[in-house]
Enzyme design. Structure first.
Site, PDB file in Angstrom:
ATOM      1  N   HIS A  13      25.009  51.251  37.188  1.00 43.73           N
ATOM      2  CA  HIS A  13      26.205  50.596  36.632  1.00 43.73           C
ATOM      3  C   HIS A  13      26.723  49.622  37.678  1.00 43.73           C
ATOM      4  CE1 HIS A  13      30.255  51.001  34.298  1.00 43.73           C
ATOM      5  NE2 HIS A  13      30.209  49.841  34.940  1.00 43.73           N
ATOM      6  N   HIS A  15      28.452  45.549  38.469  1.00 39.77           N
ATOM      7  CA  HIS A  15      29.005  44.235  38.118  1.00 39.77           C
ATOM      8  C   HIS A  15      28.602  43.237  39.198  1.00 39.77           C
ATOM      9  CE1 HIS A  15      31.712  45.776  34.913  1.00 39.77           C
ATOM     10  NE2 HIS A  15      31.740  46.854  35.673  1.00 39.77           N
ATOM     11  N   LYS A  99      26.030  47.960  25.861  1.00 41.67           N
ATOM     12  CA  LYS A  99      27.263  48.487  26.424  1.00 41.67           C
ATOM     13  C   LYS A  99      28.402  48.425  25.408  1.00 41.67           C
ATOM     14  CE  LYS A  99      30.192  49.978  29.536  1.00 41.67           C
ATOM     15  NZ  LYS A  99      30.325  49.471  30.909  1.00 41.67           N
ATOM     16  N   HIS A 136      31.927  52.783  27.934  1.00 38.79           N
ATOM     17  CA  HIS A 136      33.155  52.895  28.720  1.00 38.79           C
ATOM     18  C   HIS A 136      34.023  53.874  27.935  1.00 38.79           C
ATOM     19  CE1 HIS A 136      36.439  51.231  31.402  1.00 38.79           C
ATOM     20  NE2 HIS A 136      37.105  51.956  30.512  1.00 38.79           N
ATOM     21  N   HIS A 174      30.675  56.019  34.470  1.00 37.51           N
ATOM     22  CA  HIS A 174      31.803  56.312  35.372  1.00 37.51           C
ATOM     23  C   HIS A 174      32.671  57.472  34.875  1.00 37.51           C
ATOM     24  CE1 HIS A 174      33.727  53.716  32.468  1.00 37.51           C
ATOM     25  NE2 HIS A 174      33.410  52.589  33.075  1.00 37.51           N
ATOM     26  N   ASP A 247      29.561  51.286  39.601  1.00 39.30           N
ATOM     27  CA  ASP A 247      30.619  50.472  38.987  1.00 39.30           C
ATOM     28  C   ASP A 247      31.250  49.563  40.028  1.00 39.30           C
ATOM     29  OD1 ASP A 247      32.249  49.446  37.008  1.00 39.30           O
ATOM     30  OD2 ASP A 247      33.732  51.057  37.123  1.00 39.30           O
TER      31      ASP A 247
END
Length: 346
Positions: A13, A15, A99, A136, A174, A247
């Site tokens: 995960h 970004h 996602k 999420h 997460h 994350d």
């Protein structure tokens, strides 16, 4: 123990953003990690296979010379996502997962799903072709307290979805609560959870006690200490259903240090050192490889990496940069709040 060699880890995960921030942060991941699940919540989001192919090309172009790294691309689920495009993306080998962002749940999620029923054709196709759904896991209804959003999501969204589509493979990303940990443990199949570096280390007191600390603010927000301990127990247990998803979410400091700061903690620089500290504290160094290098690939149907990294415990504290400079500005690196002596030496 002074040294530990493990298979090269992956980040399930991540970004990376785009543009100057991408160019400034990609090396922190590719230095230690072989692969990463890349989040699609850009502006505009990555909603089609063509979008994902273009984004992957930008990631590879930003990769530092000599680094070997494989971005595993995802699509941003909307109420208008084309099931055929999703299936073609999987068949091509480009798309690893889709996602689900409940609309308004986190950064750049305003285009996410408001009515899950409208996304069911895509989810049904994903269940049929074996493409995982990454979620999420928070509701966004205003009457639900922010610290309860994960538990309510499990009860009102995720569990009904899994009962309706039991063959759909779901990653709870997460995980932040004992509710999430217990729900995953209670499942017999098709459910796993990623756990971040920072949620193993901080609780909500770290954000709020003694003054607001914006660089500890993330979504899902860190919870009370009992939840943190449940995450630690799951991560260090060796249970194949739990694996690392950092994350890591870079934001330049002006977007964090303002009246309405962005959610996200940047941990790519020091994640492996932080994890070694945590696992040593919990007498679980023998479980670190499973959490960081083995469980994730097994869940996503991939082979673990053949090459290895070595962690070494130094006699002096490891110094990490406080900031990562990018063309768009400085990004604050996660401070675990304690001295770290473990370092990746190759």
């Amino acid at each position: 123990m002074k040294t530990l060699q493990i298979r090269r880890p992956d980040d399930w995960h991540l970004h990376l953003r785009d543009g100057a921030v991408l160019e400034g942060v990609i090396g922190d991941t590719s230095r230690h990690f072989a692969r990463a699940i890349i989040m699609p919540n850009l502006v505009p989001p990555v909603v089609t296979t063509a979008d994902a192919a273009a984004y992957r090309s930008r990631i590879m172009a930003a990769l530092p010379e000599g680094h070997r790294f494989e971005p595993l691309m995802t699509l941003y689920l909307t109420e208008h996502t084309n099931p055929d495009d999703v299936e073609e993306g999987k068949k091509s080998g480009l798309i690893t997962a889709v996602k689900l962002y409940p609309a308004g749940a986190t950064t750049n999620s305003h285009g996410g799903v408001r009515d899950l029923e409208k996304a069911m054709p895509v989810l049904e196709r994903m269940a049929k072709i074996g493409l995982p759904l990454c979620v999420h896991g928070e509701v966004t209804t205003p009457e639900v307290d922010i610290f309860d959003r994960e538990a309510v999501f499990i009860e009102t969204v995720l569990d009904p979805l899994r009962k309706r589509l039991p063959e759909l493979k779901v990653t709870m990303e997460h995980v932040t609560t004992s509710d999430g940990i217990d729900y995953i443990k209670s499942s017999k199949a098709n459910l796993a959870g990623s756990i971040t570096t920072h949620h193993l280390i901080i609780n909500r007191n770290d954000i709020l006690v003694g003054g607001i600390r914006p660089h500890y603010y993330c979504l899902p927000v860190a919870k009370r200490e009992s939840h943190r301990l449940a995450l630690r127990a799951a991560a260090t247990s060796g249970d194949h259903r739990f694996f690392l998803g950092t994350d890591s979410a870079p934001h330049v400091d002006p977007l964090k240090e303002c009246a309405c700061g962005c959610a996200g903690i940047y941990t790519s620089v020091n994640t492996m050192s932080c994890l070694a500290h945590v696992f040593e504290q919990d007498n679980a160094m023998d479980k670190l490889e499973a959490f960081a290098s083995l469980n994730g690939p097994a869940w996503y149907g991939l082979q673990p990496n053949e090459d290895k990294i070595t962690l070494e415990k130094q006699d002096v504290q490891v110094e990490f940069p406080a900031k990562r400079d990018t063309g768009d500005g400085a990004i604050t690196v996660f401070d675990p709040g304690f001295q770290i002596f473990w370092n990746v030496v190759d």
